[in-house]
Design a protein around this motif. Sequence first.
Motif, PDB file in Angstrom:
ATOM      1  N   GLU B 170     -24.979 -23.073  12.462  1.00 43.28           N
ATOM      2  CA  GLU B 170     -24.795 -22.728  11.056  1.00 43.28           C
ATOM      3  C   GLU B 170     -24.294 -23.954  10.296  1.00 43.28           C
ATOM      4  N   SER B 171     -23.235 -24.555  10.835  1.00 45.81           N
ATOM      5  CA  SER B 171     -22.651 -25.726  10.182  1.00 45.81           C
ATOM      6  C   SER B 171     -23.627 -26.902  10.219  1.00 45.81           C
ATOM      7  N   PHE B 172     -24.342 -27.024  11.327  1.00 47.62           N
ATOM      8  CA  PHE B 172     -25.309 -28.110  11.456  1.00 47.62           C
ATOM      9  C   PHE B 172     -26.387 -28.008  10.367  1.00 47.62           C
ATOM     10  N   THR B 241     -20.641 -31.995  10.271  1.00 51.80           N
ATOM     11  CA  THR B 241     -20.410 -30.581  10.573  1.00 51.80           C
ATOM     12  C   THR B 241     -18.924 -30.271  10.717  1.00 51.80           C
ATOM     13  N   HIS B 242     -18.587 -28.998  10.522  1.00 51.54           N
ATOM     14  CA  HIS B 242     -17.214 -28.523  10.714  1.00 51.54           C
ATOM     15  C   HIS B 242     -17.232 -27.445  11.777  1.00 51.54           C
ATOM     16  N   VAL B 243     -17.121 -27.884  13.000  1.00 51.89           N
ATOM     17  CA  VAL B 243     -17.308 -26.950  14.107  1.00 51.89           C
ATOM     18  C   VAL B 243     -16.102 -26.933  15.043  1.00 51.89           C
ATOM     19  N   LYS B 244     -14.969 -27.462  14.567  1.00 54.48           N
ATOM     20  CA  LYS B 244     -13.817 -27.545  15.470  1.00 54.48           C
ATOM     21  C   LYS B 244     -13.454 -26.172  16.049  1.00 54.48           C
ATOM     22  N   GLU B 245     -13.357 -25.165  15.182  1.00 52.34           N
ATOM     23  CA  GLU B 245     -12.953 -23.834  15.662  1.00 52.34           C
ATOM     24  C   GLU B 245     -13.960 -23.294  16.683  1.00 52.34           C
ATOM     25  N   ALA B 246     -15.242 -23.471  16.375  1.00 51.90           N
ATOM     26  CA  ALA B 246     -16.280 -22.974  17.277  1.00 51.90           C
ATOM     27  C   ALA B 246     -16.250 -23.717  18.611  1.00 51.90           C
ATOM     28  N   LEU B 250     -15.501 -22.225  22.383  1.00 55.98           N
ATOM     29  CA  LEU B 250     -16.323 -22.419  23.581  1.00 55.98           C
ATOM     30  C   LEU B 250     -15.515 -23.097  24.692  1.00 55.98           C
ATOM     31  N   LYS B 251     -14.668 -24.058  24.284  1.00 51.43           N
ATOM     32  CA  LYS B 251     -13.879 -24.799  25.273  1.00 51.43           C
ATOM     33  C   LYS B 251     -12.901 -23.858  25.998  1.00 51.43           C
ATOM     34  N   GLU B 252     -12.228 -23.018  25.216  1.00 52.97           N
ATOM     35  CA  GLU B 252     -11.289 -22.068  25.823  1.00 52.97           C
ATOM     36  C   GLU B 252     -12.031 -21.072  26.730  1.00 52.97           C
ATOM     37  N   MET B 253     -13.128 -20.545  26.208  1.00 51.58           N
ATOM     38  CA  MET B 253     -13.911 -19.614  27.029  1.00 51.58           C
ATOM     39  C   MET B 253     -14.380 -20.285  28.313  1.00 51.58           C
TER      40      MET B 253
END
Lengths: 427, 427
Positions: B170-172, B241-246, B250-253
Amino acid sequence: MIGETMIEKLRGVRDFYPENQYGRRVIYETLYNTLKRFGFKEVCTPSIESLEMITKKSGAGIVDEIYAFKDKGGRDICLIPELTPSIARMVVQRQKELRKPIKWCSFSRHWRYERPQKGRQREFYQFNADILGVRSSRSDFEIIAAGIECMLFLGLSNFKFHISNRKILESFFDSHGIPVKEAFTIVDKRSKVSEEEFKEMIRTLGAGEECYLQLTSLLDISGTVSECIPQISDALKDTNTHVKEALDNLKEMGAFIDHYGFSKHCMIDLSIVRGLAYYTDMVFEVFDKKKSMRSLFGGGRYDDLIELFDGQKTPAVGFAIGIPMLELLMKEEGKWPEPDFGPDYFIIMLGNVEKEAFALIKKLRESSTVEYALTGKNMKNQMNEANSIGAKNAIIIGERDLENKTVTVKDMKTGTQESVQLNKFYE
Amino acid sequence: MIGETMIEKLRGVRDFYPENQYGRRVIYETLYNTLKRFGFKEVCTPSIESLEMITKKSGAGIVDEIYAFKDKGGRDICLIPELTPSIARMVVQRQKELRKPIKWCSFSRHWRYERPQKGRQREFYQFNADILGVRSSRSDFEIIAAGIECMLFLGLSNFKFHISNRKILESFFDSHGIPVKEAFTIVDKRSKVSEEEFKEMIRTLGAGEECYLQLTSLLDISGTVSECIPQISDALKDTNTHVKEALDNLKEMGAFIDHYGFSKHCMIDLSIVRGLAYYTDMVFEVFDKKKSMRSLFGGGRYDDLIELFDGQKTPAVGFAIGIPMLELLMKEEGKWPEPDFGPDYFIIMLGNVEKEAFALIKKLRESSTVEYALTGKNMKNQMNEANSIGAKNAIIIGERDLENKTVTVKDMKTGTQESVQLNKFYE
């Protein structure tokens, strides 16, 4: 609150939240496991059927009482109001292959477009059991016995199975030249009217004083099935009835009931005719002993239905129990199961311990219910959550303890805590 | 045979005879028991809902694809095509009382008016699981882990969970000024078209060569969730892009998946967007490893739905598994459970032994499945019936034996017989 939401459920349907669904699951599993011990196998039918199939059994009048509509292909279809027509269809479809006796049970959802009232919803649930392909007192008995065991295994005791064979009253009215259908309707109403009114109604059908007296002496017979057989014979001795087969049926069933130890749950009640329905011989209705004889459910033999569905002659006997009725009864008798949703373990994570914690959660879930805080929380908040969801144990995993490869297990009921070696959970 | 019967079932619905229903019961119980260990509670929703409720989520276009009709009160209602709207309604109705997180599962029946084809019926069954009221990587993970455990407990192994977070693409696309909806539709089609066609389609949305290359390098990233995070960061480093939260999600999962030992069942796949559906963040789709990556089921986070239903903002994540798909898969992998309907005991009665026989039948049914001939038969016919229904043991009760208070128990597999004291069964 409900009134404020824009989207509401339809009238006459129920949502089952977990507290309620739990009891329904217990009912379902109890009935299923009971019937399984009798050799019944579960089947599942579609919820939508051709309208023609339903009217074939119940007549065109039923259309006004059900959810009938045209599908996008222009077919007249409906939401099924009962299971039996679908069962009949499934039997006819495979009548050559199916080994007799066919013993089927099913938990099914039905719909009727009626005015909703207590215990009567537009969408409702039933449990059905049927034995098809055999005409015998033993199969009649198996249905009765299965029905009784269902009640007993649910913990219910305030019930009585009222048993009759429609052929007796049928022959009795025939012998007096009285129209059977009309007479059955009146017999069905007897408990709701005064004796004077009943007498008057029967008289209008052509019954004289003698006929009325014979009828009431028949209807008043009460006792275990076995002990009533001579009384029925006696009451019929001056009539021109042909009820040998029906009496033999009741006599045999009475013996089986006695042998099985179920006499206290059964009685003769010749006033049971089950309306004008499709029943042909043995019929029964279950009544609540406590609540002034409220009718709970019923069943009986229906030997003509499969033929009506263009199948080979296939005798059949069965019952249908409404789940809402069982729910009501179990709540009244204090037998409604209250769920205990508290997990066996609630995992509390303190610091950087996720690696060990998630591995432990997976391990414990092999045989236990395990939950943990789904958002990061401090010790106090995690313990509060463990408490509020009723966890039986909390396992506290802290960085310091992990250095010694231990965790703390807290019994949430007693409050006692103990240090446990982590590898103990993996043994 | 079916063609000859007058009454037929509707097109696109299935009858489940005992042999098939048995496997469905095993699926159902396995899924339910698996979810239970994660702390999910079962709910049950109505099958009929207001049409408005369904169109609110899916748009008016859905009316053509479902069973929508007017009830007798003139209301526009429908047979539910999916569970989520009903779940949302139930949450909104009790949003004040329900403790968060809400973890619900449900086995439900749905209807769509579509052209029936293999694995796609007009009436179909699903199993749903949802966690509502919490937005966190842990809850996303719980849904993934529960989905994986469902497959594993069913005995399945040829599957892979493809995981993404829609916010990344989305951000991309946003950063490149490309309309997201249209771009998602094209990404969804990538596996079905040639790379040239894909490039052309993306170009028509305004993507230049650089954008195309960045996109394909993103879509081609493959590996466990944890190991792919740096690759995703890397592929995005020259984009705005602003994808830090996303990415954090993914990193935590990824870490949880590793800790749980489920890395081999999961991979990153940024091409997973789950159509234009209501998903907001994490999404996943499960593929069959054997059959050239056929999509099996999916799920993801949908944080806006409850608000759409006029409830308080309630984040949510869940999945829905189609039961026919599981049936197909289990049959392919040789895991479909074949029922053994043979009773534990078949009681053979010779002569006047009904009293003792029925008492024994009742006793044995406390813990076993017991059948007997429902019509009077001689020894040979009773033994034949015991054989043909696959009874494990026959108990022969004869008059002579009863004088010595014994019965004969025959092991139907080995054929060995032994005389057993009747009172042994009552101990």
